[in-house]
Design an enzyme around this catalytic site. Sequence first.
Site, PDB file in Angstrom:
ATOM      1  N   ASP A 293       1.155  -1.098   0.431  1.00  0.00           N
ATOM      2  CA  ASP A 293       0.353   0.059  -0.327  1.00  0.00           C
ATOM      3  C   ASP A 293       1.555   1.087  -0.219  1.00  0.00           C
ATOM      4  O   ASP A 293       2.608   1.072   0.127  1.00  0.00           O
ATOM      5  CB  ASP A 293      -1.516   0.100   1.869  1.00  0.00           C
ATOM      6  CG  ASP A 293      -2.466   0.870   1.023  1.00  0.00           C
ATOM      7  OD1 ASP A 293      -2.238   1.890  -0.054  1.00  0.00           O
ATOM      8  OD2 ASP A 293      -3.461   0.965   1.523  1.00  0.00           O
TER       9      ASP A 293
HETATM   10  C1  NOJ Z   1      -4.151   3.931  -0.019  1.00  0.00           C
HETATM   11  C2  NOJ Z   1      -5.104   2.890   0.998  1.00  0.00           C
HETATM   12  O1  NOJ Z   1      -5.057   2.406   1.707  1.00  0.00           O
HETATM   13  C3  NOJ Z   1      -5.542   2.429  -0.603  1.00  0.00           C
HETATM   14  O2  NOJ Z   1      -6.304   1.332  -0.759  1.00  0.00           O
HETATM   15  C4  NOJ Z   1      -5.347   2.693  -2.439  1.00  0.00           C
HETATM   16  O3  NOJ Z   1      -5.273   1.412  -3.119  1.00  0.00           O
HETATM   17  C5  NOJ Z   1      -3.929   3.769  -2.474  1.00  0.00           C
HETATM   18  N1  NOJ Z   1      -4.084   4.527  -1.155  1.00  0.00           N
HETATM   19  C6  NOJ Z   1      -3.787   4.068  -3.586  1.00  0.00           C
HETATM   20  O4  NOJ Z   1      -4.392   5.298  -4.076  1.00  0.00           O
END
Ligand code: NOJ
Length: 761
Positions: A293
Amino acid sequence: MIKRMLFISVLSFSLFSFKPEKDTQKLINPEIEAKITTLLSKMTLDEKMGQLNQYTSRWEMTGPAPQGTNEQQMLGMIKSGMVGSMLNVTGVEATRKAQKLAVENSRLKIPMIFGYDVIHGYQTMFPIPLAEAASWEPELARKSARIAAVETSASGVQWTFAPMVDIARDARWGRFMEGSGEDPYLGSLFAAARVKGFQGNDLSANNTIAACVKHFAAYGFIEAGRDYNTVEISESTLRNIVLPPFKAAADAGALSFMNAFNEIGGTPSTANAHLLRDILKGEWNYNGLVVSDWNSIGELLIHGVAADKKEAARLAITAGSDMDMEGNCYVPNLKKLVEEGTVDIKLVDDAVRRVLRVKFLLGLFDDPYRYCDENREKTQILTQEHLVAAREAAKRSIVLLKNDGGLLPLKKQGQKIALIGELAADKDVPLGSWRAKAIAGSAVSLLEGMRSALTQPENLQYTKGPIYVSGKSLFTVPLEFNTTDRTGIDEAVKAAKAADVVVMALGENCFQTGEGRSQTDIKMKGLQQELLEAVFAVNKNVVVVLMNGRPLDISWMAENVPSIVEAWHLGSEAGNGIADVLFGDYNPAGKLPASFPRTLGQVPIYYNHKSSGRPFDGEGNVFWSHYTDAPNDALFPFGYGLSYTTFAYSDLKISSPVITKGERLQVSVTVKNTGKVAGEEVVQLYIRDLVGSITRPVKELKGFEKISLNPGESKVVNFTLDENDLAFYGADNQLKAEPGDFKLWVGPNSVEGLESSFTLK
Ligand code: NOJ
């Protein structure tokens, strides 16, 4: 250090000695694997690291601002093949431009893959995922994911960071809206359906995109519902509750997984070899790619398990995180780690292979610009056809929670209707949180939907009521709700007095939900409760239309108000979809995908809980598991939802009171429409394993079917259960069914139903 080295070599051994049983995801194509082998043999270590590196565009960000690399440096890195993927680059022009930089300048001309958070639509917005799960129609979710993929791919992007399949039990968590609720069975069906929708039947087609199953794992179990917080979870709950939707998505062929931000038992998911190597890439033989993430590799430092980025990189690659999203950990460190022998090159090669595999499967090596088609971009986004599908999805996601005295459906003429509440005229809130490229203010409002449904629109009077959010920006933390300016309440009361029936739009602004939007309270905010009570005091014929992204505490409303329609955040066509239900053009058939608590104090609340040694006996005995100030049960349970007609269940039959392993149990029930209008019903089957080697939930959903019945019509609904449906992970972490007695229910929700029992020999 010695201990750590030992750990790494054990891991490498288990990784490469693992004998796959079968390629359930069907991601292995021998021809492609051979091409990857050839390409890998040409790549320098730097180029390999580049493939594992993902940067966000600098003009749209979905996480904290990147550190370390400015735009100029990033462009240079793309040219030298040091960026394998980008997120938040959208549109044919931008993706083509970025792709050109990579393909025309880098030595090996490896195309980049572009990712974006397309959670419930790209520009045509569908109901938020939680709402769509309330349809209990995985096929509906497949279709909306398909349309989202058509639009996303038409804008040059070939990878969505969805579906989010995290099981949620705590309504304080803002990301409740992003998943399919509390149940692993329902969640698994929706997970698989969404993957199939995004990826379609032909990955190399230019209108299919890669899915990314997230967040692996247990993110929905964060303590106190506070986003990014710590998770404490047993291996049993992990395997029996949290992981099934991930497994279903993997089996459906999902091309990628994303790490979760949270730790489990002291190990952040991004560095969690048990999750990634043992379970995902080991037991499940998963062949897709795992992306971290946003900076979750860098956050290993903040978690306090890595002293610096180099150590973070080592932990993450060793654990099985293949791609570094905006963490800047792999590129500066992997080479050194390999050269000094701390990280086996095989681990890097395996990660690169997974990235390249996805790119090959998507056809990017055949044509890096296959998703860059200006004509498609102009003609395939936000089309009339997509909006029709969005309206269908909207109405099918609505749950009728209460309808005392048959106040609903409303009449299209001859009835004076007061429509009250800021949310009723709002054209933005229904678009929901995580809205990709939705055009702000483009949703059909409830007011618009009702007006166009009415034969006599002049019978509808709209009154805004008091303002809701008083802060300037919805991106400020905390949100500022208006609790002092009562302007608008008197006018609303006056309108209510003059009307035959009042429709009130209440609930949440969409930016109260989503990432980083946890709350300590799940009651309606601002002056909404006060407004509701003031209106109700002068006119009892109140229909509340709820717009929200999480289960809310609506106890007073449920006690007093005759009709409640759960309308979530339903997307572009929200107002039309709700009007379809309010005026009876569509008979609502949604069922709750999550329990609604009576009060926040009951959270986490879920129907498939354990018995405990002292379950509540209903007798008021002190020494049983209960609260002294509220009941144990939900206000509206999982699986609950009404219709404008009624259904009667009878004749529950099972094929045999005893089945042996390998045999199937046939279950049938007769359902009759006993009301005056046609309607659909979700017929639900639950079981309970009475005695197990570990405790089992008091109920578990194991099947459902949505049927449609005309007035007076009956249908026999059949289910089949086999050993797999009875299986669970015991203390030995093996999935198996244990012989013994089972109870079984078939009914309209998780608390009502006809009961039977059988034995597995
Ligand atoms: C953080 C989020 O937790 C995740 O779900 C998302 O895909 C990413 N950022 C990218 O935007």
